[in-house]
Design a protein around this motif. Structure first.
Motif, PDB file in Angstrom:
ATOM      1  N   ALA A  35      46.357  43.842  -3.672  1.00 37.30           N
ATOM      2  CA  ALA A  35      47.434  44.584  -3.015  1.00 37.30           C
ATOM      3  C   ALA A  35      46.908  45.821  -2.287  1.00 37.30           C
ATOM      4  O   ALA A  35      47.404  46.163  -1.206  1.00 37.30           O
ATOM      5  CB  ALA A  35      48.489  44.987  -4.043  1.00 37.30           C
ATOM      6  N   ALA A  36      45.900  46.474  -2.842  1.00 40.92           N
ATOM      7  CA  ALA A  36      45.350  47.668  -2.187  1.00 40.92           C
ATOM      8  C   ALA A  36      44.681  47.301  -0.860  1.00 40.92           C
ATOM      9  O   ALA A  36      44.810  48.031   0.130  1.00 40.92           O
ATOM     10  CB  ALA A  36      44.347  48.363  -3.106  1.00 40.92           C
ATOM     11  N   VAL A  37      43.990  46.165  -0.834  1.00 43.46           N
ATOM     12  CA  VAL A  37      43.336  45.704   0.399  1.00 43.46           C
ATOM     13  C   VAL A  37      44.395  45.408   1.455  1.00 43.46           C
ATOM     14  O   VAL A  37      44.312  45.860   2.598  1.00 43.46           O
ATOM     15  CB  VAL A  37      42.462  44.460   0.129  1.00 43.46           C
ATOM     16  CG1 VAL A  37      42.006  43.800   1.426  1.00 43.46           C
ATOM     17  CG2 VAL A  37      41.276  44.827  -0.744  1.00 43.46           C
ATOM     18  N   ILE A  38      45.398  44.640   1.079  1.00 45.82           N
ATOM     19  CA  ILE A  38      46.454  44.272   2.020  1.00 45.82           C
ATOM     20  C   ILE A  38      47.224  45.508   2.475  1.00 45.82           C
ATOM     21  O   ILE A  38      47.572  45.640   3.647  1.00 45.82           O
ATOM     22  CB  ILE A  38      47.388  43.217   1.403  1.00 45.82           C
ATOM     23  CG1 ILE A  38      46.609  41.934   1.126  1.00 45.82           C
ATOM     24  CG2 ILE A  38      48.589  42.951   2.289  1.00 45.82           C
ATOM     25  CD1 ILE A  38      45.950  41.310   2.340  1.00 45.82           C
ATOM     26  N   GLY A  39      47.465  46.435   1.546  1.00 54.37           N
ATOM     27  CA  GLY A  39      48.165  47.670   1.893  1.00 54.37           C
ATOM     28  C   GLY A  39      47.422  48.494   2.928  1.00 54.37           C
ATOM     29  O   GLY A  39      48.041  49.159   3.766  1.00 54.37           O
ATOM     30  N   GLU A  40      46.105  48.465   2.886  1.00 56.76           N
ATOM     31  CA  GLU A  40      45.288  49.150   3.891  1.00 56.76           C
ATOM     32  C   GLU A  40      45.281  48.391   5.213  1.00 56.76           C
ATOM     33  O   GLU A  40      45.355  48.977   6.284  1.00 56.76           O
ATOM     34  CB  GLU A  40      43.834  49.290   3.404  1.00 56.76           C
ATOM     35  CG  GLU A  40      43.605  50.387   2.418  1.00 56.76           C
ATOM     36  CD  GLU A  40      43.729  51.768   3.030  1.00 56.76           C
ATOM     37  OE1 GLU A  40      43.262  51.997   4.172  1.00 56.76           O
ATOM     38  OE2 GLU A  40      44.317  52.630   2.359  1.00 56.76           O
ATOM     39  N   LEU A  41      45.161  47.064   5.111  1.00 58.85           N
ATOM     40  CA  LEU A  41      44.978  46.259   6.316  1.00 58.85           C
ATOM     41  C   LEU A  41      46.227  46.091   7.155  1.00 58.85           C
ATOM     42  O   LEU A  41      46.139  46.073   8.386  1.00 58.85           O
ATOM     43  CB  LEU A  41      44.441  44.873   5.955  1.00 58.85           C
ATOM     44  CG  LEU A  41      42.977  44.803   5.609  1.00 58.85           C
ATOM     45  CD1 LEU A  41      42.591  43.370   5.270  1.00 58.85           C
ATOM     46  CD2 LEU A  41      42.120  45.332   6.746  1.00 58.85           C
ATOM     47  N   LEU A  42      47.368  45.915   6.535  1.00 56.36           N
ATOM     48  CA  LEU A  42      48.572  45.587   7.300  1.00 56.36           C
ATOM     49  C   LEU A  42      48.863  46.622   8.389  1.00 56.36           C
ATOM     50  O   LEU A  42      48.957  46.260   9.572  1.00 56.36           O
ATOM     51  CB  LEU A  42      49.757  45.371   6.372  1.00 56.36           C
ATOM     52  CG  LEU A  42      50.985  44.732   6.996  1.00 56.36           C
ATOM     53  CD1 LEU A  42      50.654  43.415   7.681  1.00 56.36           C
ATOM     54  CD2 LEU A  42      52.043  44.504   5.942  1.00 56.36           C
ATOM     55  N   PRO A  43      48.968  47.905   8.068  1.00 55.35           N
ATOM     56  CA  PRO A  43      49.246  48.860   9.151  1.00 55.35           C
ATOM     57  C   PRO A  43      48.051  49.053  10.087  1.00 55.35           C
ATOM     58  O   PRO A  43      48.231  49.228  11.295  1.00 55.35           O
ATOM     59  CB  PRO A  43      49.594  50.159   8.414  1.00 55.35           C
ATOM     60  CG  PRO A  43      49.002  50.016   7.053  1.00 55.35           C
ATOM     61  CD  PRO A  43      48.979  48.547   6.749  1.00 55.35           C
ATOM     62  N   ALA A  44      46.843  48.996   9.543  1.00 52.18           N
ATOM     63  CA  ALA A  44      45.663  49.207  10.386  1.00 52.18           C
ATOM     64  C   ALA A  44      45.514  48.083  11.402  1.00 52.18           C
ATOM     65  O   ALA A  44      45.265  48.336  12.594  1.00 52.18           O
ATOM     66  CB  ALA A  44      44.411  49.316   9.520  1.00 52.18           C
ATOM     67  N   LEU A  45      45.633  46.830  10.967  1.00 49.79           N
ATOM     68  CA  LEU A  45      45.493  45.714  11.895  1.00 49.79           C
ATOM     69  C   LEU A  45      46.660  45.651  12.868  1.00 49.79           C
ATOM     70  O   LEU A  45      46.483  45.250  14.018  1.00 49.79           O
ATOM     71  CB  LEU A  45      45.329  44.395  11.152  1.00 49.79           C
ATOM     72  CG  LEU A  45      44.017  44.227  10.379  1.00 49.79           C
ATOM     73  CD1 LEU A  45      43.922  42.823   9.799  1.00 49.79           C
ATOM     74  CD2 LEU A  45      42.811  44.537  11.232  1.00 49.79           C
ATOM     75  N   ALA A  46      47.845  46.044  12.431  1.00 50.07           N
ATOM     76  CA  ALA A  46      48.985  46.089  13.352  1.00 50.07           C
ATOM     77  C   ALA A  46      48.700  47.065  14.491  1.00 50.07           C
ATOM     78  O   ALA A  46      49.015  46.781  15.652  1.00 50.07           O
ATOM     79  CB  ALA A  46      50.261  46.478  12.609  1.00 50.07           C
ATOM     80  N   ASP A  47      48.076  48.191  14.173  1.00 52.66           N
ATOM     81  CA  ASP A  47      47.713  49.168  15.209  1.00 52.66           C
ATOM     82  C   ASP A  47      46.616  48.645  16.124  1.00 52.66           C
ATOM     83  O   ASP A  47      46.625  48.889  17.325  1.00 52.66           O
ATOM     84  CB  ASP A  47      47.242  50.484  14.575  1.00 52.66           C
ATOM     85  CG  ASP A  47      48.379  51.281  13.959  1.00 52.66           C
ATOM     86  OD1 ASP A  47      49.561  50.995  14.263  1.00 52.66           O
ATOM     87  OD2 ASP A  47      48.083  52.195  13.160  1.00 52.66           O
TER      88      ASP A  47
END
Length: 88
Positions: A35-47
């Motif tokens: 969950a921590a990995v996905i929590g970091e990636l979702l907004p970063a990759l969206a940007d």
């Protein structure tokens, strides 16, 4: 590239996570990023997604329904279908 260290870190984390999913799918295995990995990636990759698509690094986003699990939304941002599997 003169990018902020946090951006480069997200790029590396995204590469490792998404390509680990590619490998897992190609070999018939499951991958469940934390969950921590996905929590970091979702907004970063969206940007990053518009720039990554323009550079040919991401495909067009894949549709996922509202409320889809976050790992699937991360994959969809990169142009991967989260339901894809090599299993028959």
């Amino acid at each position: 590239m003169r990018l902020p260290a946090g951006t480069v870190g997200h790029m590396v984390l995204g590469e490792l996570t998404v390509h680990a999913w590619d490998l897992a799918c190609a070999t018939g295995q499951d991958l469940a990023p934390g969950a921590a990995v996905i929590g970091e990636l979702l907004p970063a990759l969206a940007d990053m997604a518009p720039m990554a698509r323009a550079a040919g690094m991401f495909g067009e986003p894949v549709y996922v329904p509202a409320g889809a699990p976050a790992p699937g939304r991360v994959l969809a941002l990169t142009g991967r279908g989260p339901q894809w599997s090599s299993r028959p």
